[in-house]
Design a protein around this motif. Structure first.
Motif, PDB file in Angstrom:
ATOM      1  N   GLU A  72       8.573   2.640  -4.335  1.00 13.16           N
ATOM      2  CA  GLU A  72       9.594   2.060  -5.207  1.00 13.16           C
ATOM      3  C   GLU A  72       9.939   0.623  -4.839  1.00 13.16           C
ATOM      4  O   GLU A  72      10.224  -0.205  -5.706  1.00 13.16           O
ATOM      5  N   ASP A  73       9.917   0.305  -3.552  1.00 10.52           N
ATOM      6  CA  ASP A  73      10.298  -1.038  -3.121  1.00 10.52           C
ATOM      7  C   ASP A  73       9.088  -1.934  -2.861  1.00 10.52           C
ATOM      8  O   ASP A  73       9.174  -2.928  -2.130  1.00 10.52           O
ATOM      9  N   ALA A  74       7.950  -1.620  -3.471  1.00 10.26           N
ATOM     10  CA  ALA A  74       6.755  -2.443  -3.301  1.00 10.26           C
ATOM     11  C   ALA A  74       7.006  -3.839  -3.857  1.00 10.26           C
ATOM     12  O   ALA A  74       7.707  -4.018  -4.859  1.00 10.26           O
ATOM     13  N   PRO A  75       6.428  -4.869  -3.244  1.00  8.65           N
ATOM     14  CA  PRO A  75       6.591  -6.232  -3.773  1.00  8.65           C
ATOM     15  C   PRO A  75       5.820  -6.399  -5.069  1.00  8.65           C
ATOM     16  O   PRO A  75       4.979  -5.566  -5.433  1.00  8.65           O
ATOM     17  N   ASN A  76       6.111  -7.459  -5.778  1.00  9.35           N
ATOM     18  CA  ASN A  76       5.326  -7.772  -6.967  1.00  9.35           C
ATOM     19  C   ASN A  76       3.901  -8.121  -6.553  1.00  9.35           C
ATOM     20  O   ASN A  76       3.680  -8.817  -5.559  1.00  9.35           O
ATOM     21  N   SER A  77       2.954  -7.634  -7.298  1.00 13.26           N
ATOM     22  CA  SER A  77       1.558  -7.965  -7.017  1.00 13.26           C
ATOM     23  C   SER A  77       1.281  -9.415  -7.397  1.00 13.26           C
ATOM     24  O   SER A  77       1.855  -9.952  -8.356  1.00 13.26           O
ATOM     25  N   ARG A  78       0.394 -10.060  -6.639  1.00 13.65           N
ATOM     26  CA  ARG A  78      -0.050 -11.412  -6.956  1.00 13.65           C
ATOM     27  C   ARG A  78      -1.571 -11.466  -6.858  1.00 13.65           C
ATOM     28  O   ARG A  78      -2.145 -11.022  -5.869  1.00 13.65           O
ATOM     29  N   PHE A  79      -2.186 -11.996  -7.909  1.00 13.01           N
ATOM     30  CA  PHE A  79      -3.631 -12.152  -7.889  1.00 13.01           C
ATOM     31  C   PHE A  79      -4.049 -13.087  -6.762  1.00 13.01           C
ATOM     32  O   PHE A  79      -3.387 -14.090  -6.475  1.00 13.01           O
ATOM     33  N   GLY A  80      -5.168 -12.767  -6.144  1.00 11.87           N
ATOM     34  CA  GLY A  80      -5.741 -13.596  -5.091  1.00 11.87           C
ATOM     35  C   GLY A  80      -7.155 -13.143  -4.797  1.00 11.87           C
ATOM     36  O   GLY A  80      -7.787 -12.443  -5.607  1.00 11.87           O
ATOM     37  N   LYS A  81      -7.674 -13.521  -3.656  1.00 13.42           N
ATOM     38  CA  LYS A  81      -9.036 -13.181  -3.277  1.00 13.42           C
ATOM     39  C   LYS A  81      -9.241 -11.665  -3.280  1.00 13.42           C
ATOM     40  O   LYS A  81      -8.519 -10.937  -2.617  1.00 13.42           O
TER      41      LYS A  81
END
Length: 330
Positions: free
Chosen positions: A192-201
């Protein structure tokens, strides 16, 4: 439905090719552009013919940051390998200084040079005829035979499952999206408290499933509207036609036709050897070549296949030479 391809991101095109061609033994089948931004590249790997279901693609992006796998993301590539080939691959990874281990289910777990998880699972069948990558040093009897899945991490497994069941009519059993044969997308609940995903390698841009025709695409496009699922774009990619959807967790799912294929603009033996542009970008060819030349990117590194495709016992290529010692195509 079966997997058509998976498209991902890389921060280093050369390092990427070193792994997928040099380590995994795939063929470099297309050197093209990101059709959303043709000033960025798009590279493709697959079996010798670029058969749907064997293909992975990467968008090389300069100065790409490390990825953040958070609330929603696809993770990794799951490959099928022939029965009896696990030890070969463990030895190959060890020879190249790469870590690999076998999990409790007998599957190899390793990672590419950008820490993208790779899983290999023995299945029935091996490459044959022109599916064999004759340009690889991996013997035919051990070569990767296909892409059979990935993990899909989402905040609501049930909602994502309904997307596949209701729109695509794919059965979901527990946390398994049950594609054809041994193929599966494995649903994983994010915390539930996972960070927002960010595209990367190593991030996955989208997972594509195959359909036979444009009529099938139109059917699912209209069905998504009727069912209230999010549609993104319906488009001709040249090598196939596509429709893109966003599943409830926020990940991109593509449906793609299995035709006309990657020999649209290059012959089978020449795949990956030219600057390949779908027809709608052809008028910009010289402008794009000039752009890439300024970045030190040229499109003549990959050479055509000049062998015969014949194999001797043990899976070794038997070249046929003319009287001057040159390999010819017989």
């Amino acid at each position: 439905m079966q997997t058509h391809h998976i498209s991902l991101l890389t921060g280093d095109a050369k390092l990427n090719a070193d792994y997928y061609v040099g380590v995994l033994g795939m063929r470099f089948i297309k050197n093209s552009v990101n059709q959303a931004n043709p000033r960025n590249r798009h590279v493709y790997y697959g079996d010798f013919m670029g058969t749907p279901g064997t293909v992975i693609t990467f968008f090389p992006i300069d100065d790409l940051r490390d990825r953040t796998d958070g609330k929603m993301f696809f993770s990794g590539i799951h490959y099928s390998i022939p029965e009896g080939s696990t030890q070969y691959w463990l030895d190959r990874f060890a020879e190249k200084g790469l870590k690999a281990e076998v999990d409790a289910m007998g599957r190899i777990r390793t990672a590419d040079f950008e820490d993208l998880p790779i899983r290999m699972q023995e299945t029935e069948g091996k490459n044959f005829d022109w599916h064999i990558n004759y340009m690889s040093d991996v013997p035919a009897e051990f070569q990767i035979t296909g892409v059979i899945g990935a993990e899909l991490h989402v905040p609501d497994v049930a909602a994502t499952g309904r997307f596949f069941e209701e729109l695509l009519k794919i059965p979901v059993k527990g946390n398994i999206i049950d594609l054809d044969g041994v193929e599966a997308i494995e649903l994983v609940q994010t915390v539930e408290d996972a960070p927002n995903s960010r595209f990367g390698k190593g991030s996955t841009d989208h997972y594509a499933l195959g359909v036979e025709s444009e009529e099938d695409l139109k059917y699912y496009w209209e069905r998504a509207k009727a069912l209230g699922f999010k549609r993104e774009v319906f488009i001709d990619r040249g090598y196939f036609r596509s429709a893109y959807f966003i599943e409830p967790g926020g990940n991109r799912i593509e449906l793609a036709t299995t035709n006309p294929g990657f020999t649209l603009d290059e012959s089978l033996f020449d795949l990956g050897t030219t600057f390949a542009l779908p027809p709608r970008f052809e008028a910009s060819r010289q402008e794009l070549l000039d752009h890439y030349a300024k970045k030190g990117v040229f499109f003549d590194e990959v050479k055509p296949y000049t062998g015969t495709g014949h194999l001797e016992n043990g899976g070794k290529i038997r070249a046929i030479h003319d009287e001057n010692g040159n390999t010819r195509n017989d």
